[in-house]
Structure formats: C-alpha cells, structure tokens
Design an enzyme around this catalytic site. Structure first.
Site, mmCIF file in Angstrom:
data_model
loop_
_atom_site.group_PDB
_atom_site.id
_atom_site.type_symbol
_atom_site.label_atom_id
_atom_site.label_comp_id
_atom_site.label_asym_id
_atom_site.label_seq_id
_atom_site.Cartn_x
_atom_site.Cartn_y
_atom_site.Cartn_z
ATOM 1 N N SER A 268 0.817 -1.211 0.000
ATOM 2 C CA SER A 268 0.000 0.000 0.000
ATOM 3 C C SER A 268 0.856 1.268 0.000
ATOM 4 O O SER A 268 1.719 1.407 -0.855
ATOM 5 C CB SER A 268 -0.941 -0.077 1.206
ATOM 6 O OG SER A 268 -2.071 0.689 0.974
ATOM 7 N N HIS A 411 -7.537 -5.773 -0.232
ATOM 8 C CA HIS A 411 -6.316 -5.014 0.003
ATOM 9 C C HIS A 411 -5.585 -5.585 1.214
ATOM 10 O O HIS A 411 -6.039 -5.393 2.357
ATOM 11 C CB HIS A 411 -6.746 -3.568 0.272
ATOM 12 C CG HIS A 411 -5.639 -2.576 0.347
ATOM 13 N ND1 HIS A 411 -4.884 -2.223 -0.737
ATOM 14 C CD2 HIS A 411 -5.179 -1.850 1.399
ATOM 15 C CE1 HIS A 411 -4.003 -1.310 -0.367
ATOM 16 N NE2 HIS A 411 -4.164 -1.065 0.925
#
Ligand code: GTR
Length: 433
Positions: A268, A411
């Site tokens: 990320s 994610h």
C-alpha cells in the site's frame, strides 16, 4: 419544547452551507467503471526531452533515466537530501530465536548528531546458514513487534496512529499490537526458503500525519519545513524511501547479510515507498509492490479508484507540493507511474494487485507494468519483461523480469502473495558466488 422557527431555519441554512462547502472542496466520487476511463496517452518512456529516441542501453542509462528520475523528484515525491553520518548500535542479538531456527538482531541506526534523537530501529531475522543471507527488507505499519509474536522484539515507543481494533488511544503501541501483522510478514515461511527478514517501523522515519515536516527525519533538515519549504521538497513517502536506504547502509555492513541480494518490498503506501526507494537506490536488487495503487504502480491517467486529487487531499504530507498542481489534471503530469517501474530496470520488479482492491486500480497496475516493459527490452532484449498481452486470470503469477499477479481477495498481504514473491526471488536473486 417549543422550537423557534427562526433558529430552526438558521440551523438549516448553516447545515446547507456546511454541506455545500464540503461538497465544493471534496474531490469527485471515485470511478470504478472501466467505460468511464478517459482516453489518455502516456508520456514517452524512450524519447528524451530533446525529442531524441533512446536506441541503446547507454542512451537510457545516461540520458533518459536521469531525466525521469528528476521529474519524479520535482513533480511527485520531492527531492531527498543527502544523509547525515550514521552510527549503528547492536541493541540485541540472539542465535536461538524462533525456537532455535533463526538469528535475531535489533540494530539502532543513529542519525548524527545523536542529539537529534532520530533513531531508526531495524529488526532482523536471519536463517542459520553458512553463507550471508539474501534479505527481504520492508517497512511495517505498527512497530517491529507487529510482524511476529516473538516476545523478545522491543515494543516501539514511537508515535503510532490510534486504532480502535488494536486499542491504541494515546498514539502509543501496546501489547495487543504484537503479531498484529504476522500474517502479512510470514516470517517462518520466508526463513524456511533461505531468506532473511529486515524491517523498521515507518513512523521511526516519519510519523504518518501532517505536522508541517518538522518531526521524524524531516527534523534534521529544517530548511525543508516552514516558510523556506520549496515546492519540490520531500514529502513523507520520500522520507520513508530514504529511510529504507539508511537500512541498506546498515545491511551493507552486516557480514551475515548478502547486501547484493536485498529485495525491497512494501504494501500500500509502503508499496509506493518501496518502488520510489528502488528507483533511486540501485543497491536494491529487486523490488516488490503489493497493492500500491495511486502514486505507486497504478497509472494516474486512468482516473480509476483513487486519484491524484483524492490522495493529495487525504494525505497532504505524502508528496511534494508540486504534485498538487495535477489535482484533476493528471493529463498534464510529465510522468506516469509506468516510468517509476521503468526506473527500476533492469532489476527485477514484481507488482501485485488484489481483485477486490479497486481503489488501487488493479488494471492500472498491470498496464503500468506492461508499459514499463520497453525499457527492460531495450536493456535486456526482446521478451525480457515476459508479461502477457492481457491481464492474467485471477491467482496466476506471470512475467519474467517484471512479475505480476492479481489474487483473490481484498487489500492486504497474504501467504499467496509471499509464495509468489519467494518464487520470483528464487528465480532472480541468484547467488553467483
Ligand atoms: C489508503 C490510501 C491508499 C493506500 C492505503 C494504505 O487510505 O488511499 O493510497 O496507501 O491507504 O496505505 O493503506
């Protein structure tokens, strides 16, 4: 209770005003529709600013690559300063860590002068091996104690984000944060495959909030804060990437580490960071971007999921001030993120997406990887990137020098992601000794 109609009306007017002012400053809603992706053309990778086409590896290395690096510095992440002198202090060492299977070290990297108080705390797990070990180096989100249940890891006393689930209320990590990200690190699996793990807490380098660039390593360079701050001065992603290079400075001195075989990775915002670190610092032999999205591996011009305006609004401290010029004007950026990937060439790079992580634009990540391929081909020959024409099916790893997969799920960093990274590293981080 009697309600005054005047007061009531005033309240409505105030509410409407508030709402419209929020709406006015809010970036437009995120697009998740492929049909709404605008037509765009990417900036040329292999034509330099004077219009000359790069024909040889030398052309790329000497002419175009430095130009692109500079564009990312000036327009996206900001310019990082030269490091100060460092001192490495071994804080703890155990040769019987993880039930005797590994060596554990904790090293304090002091940024001089010591009075600055800036210390980066590096944690290392190394396989017990006759040879110096290749290492995966990455930053973590909650302190070194978050990557494994090993009670001997020092709990960070640095500022952390508050978090309900972890019970962090006063910006200090607690015992509940031990192993809170162990799934994302897979330490045993990595060690079993013969690699070491090195990590630092990203907040040691720069706490992740907008404080006007006065804390963390920014504090060592007061000229990059306040009134004097230049529009291309480094933001937090640049600072975190700079911190990874300081970890590398240490790794080069550790005889148990094969510093020619260090893979830098991140998830990320820390995936964006890993790419920028590898782009600038050739000592990283391989780079991995896990779900890095906007400002990482995803093409900005697609305006899919998170956009430049959105990221600059939510995280005003991540990039340099110049990057804000491109809010809603991605087409005017002199770079796009395929060029960031290309800066890593000819070193191997792996880009991983997750099917449910539309905010990070999986297709945009694949297309950036694809669009970086011509540089690999120029440097290493036709087919060297090895990516297929189209996005691969879910849960299938593809590519040669550029690796890519999109896995099932959200994610995150999973055991599946790590299996692909380890296979990729096995192929590319070969021991030539
Ligand atoms: C999100 C941000 C992303 C990504 C992510 C993370 O809020 O919009 O760009 O960086 O945070 O780092 O977890």
């Amino acid at each position: 209770m009697l309600r005054s109609p005047i007061l009531h009306r005033t309240a409505i007017v105030i509410l409407i005003t508030m709402h419209s002012s929020i709406a006015a400053s809010d970036p437009p809603k995120a697009n998740y529709d492929e049909q709404q992706v605008p037509a765009y053309s990417l900036p040329e990778l292999l034509i330099d600013s004077s219009g000359r086409r790069m024909e040889t590896p030398h052309d790329w290395q000497v002419r175009r690559r430095p130009e692109i690096l500079k564009l990312f510095e000036s327009h996206v992440y900001g310019r990082s300063p030269r490091p100060p002198k460092l001192e490495f202090e071994l804080k703890s060492e155990a040769s019987d860590a993880l039930e005797g299977s590994a060596i554990r070290k904790e090293v304090a990297i002091h940024l001089l002068p010591r009075a600055s108080g800036v210390v980066l705390n590096l944690l290392l797990y190394l396989p017990k091996s006759e040879r110096p070990a290749p290492v995966f180096l990455g930053l973590n989100f909650w302190g070194n104690q978050s990557i494994h249940a090993d009670q001997a890891i020092t709990l960070t006393d640095a500022w952390t984000r508050n978090d309900k689930e972890l019970g962090i209320e006063n910006n200090r990590a607690n015992e509940a944060t031990r192993a809170c990200e162990s799934e994302r690190w897979q330490v045993e699996q990595v060690l079993k495959r013969g690699f070491g793990v090195a990590t630092m807490y990203y907040g040691d380098i720069d706490p992740d909030f907008d404080d006007g660039f006065t804390n963390g390593v920014h504090s060592l360079y007061p000229q990059t804060a306040g009134e004097q701050r230049e529009p291309d001065a480094w933001g937090s992603i640049a600072a975190w990437a700079w911190g990874l290079s300081r970890a590398m400075d240490y790794l080069e001195t550790d005889p148990l580490v094969d510093s020619k075989r260090v893979a830098v990775w991140g998830h990320s915002r820390l995936g964006k960071t890993a790419l920028w670190a590898a782009a600038q610092d050739n000592r990283f032999a391989l780079a991995i971007s896990n779900n890095s999205g906007c400002g990482g591996a995803a093409l900005s011009r697609r305006l899919f999921g998170e956009t430049v305006e959105r990221i600059n609004t939510n995280f005003p401290h991540w990039f340099c001030r110049n990057f804000r010029q491109y809010n809603g004007k991605e087409g005017e950026l002199p770079v796009d993120q395929h060029m960031l990937v290309a800066l890593i060439a000819p070193r191997p790079v792996y880009i991983a997406s997750a099917a449910e992580d539309l905010w990070a634009d999986p297709r945009g990540e694949f297309l950036a990887a694809k669009a970086a391929a011509p540089v690999y081909e120029l440097l290493l020959g036709a087919g060297s990137a090895g990516l297929p024409e189209d996005m691969p099916p879910i849960d299938k790893s593809v590519g040669e020098r550029i690796g890519y997969h999109i896995r099932t799920g959200k994610h995150d960093v999973t055991a599946y992601d790590w299996q692909q990274y380890l296979n990729f590293a096995d192929r590319h981080l070969t021991d030539n000794k």
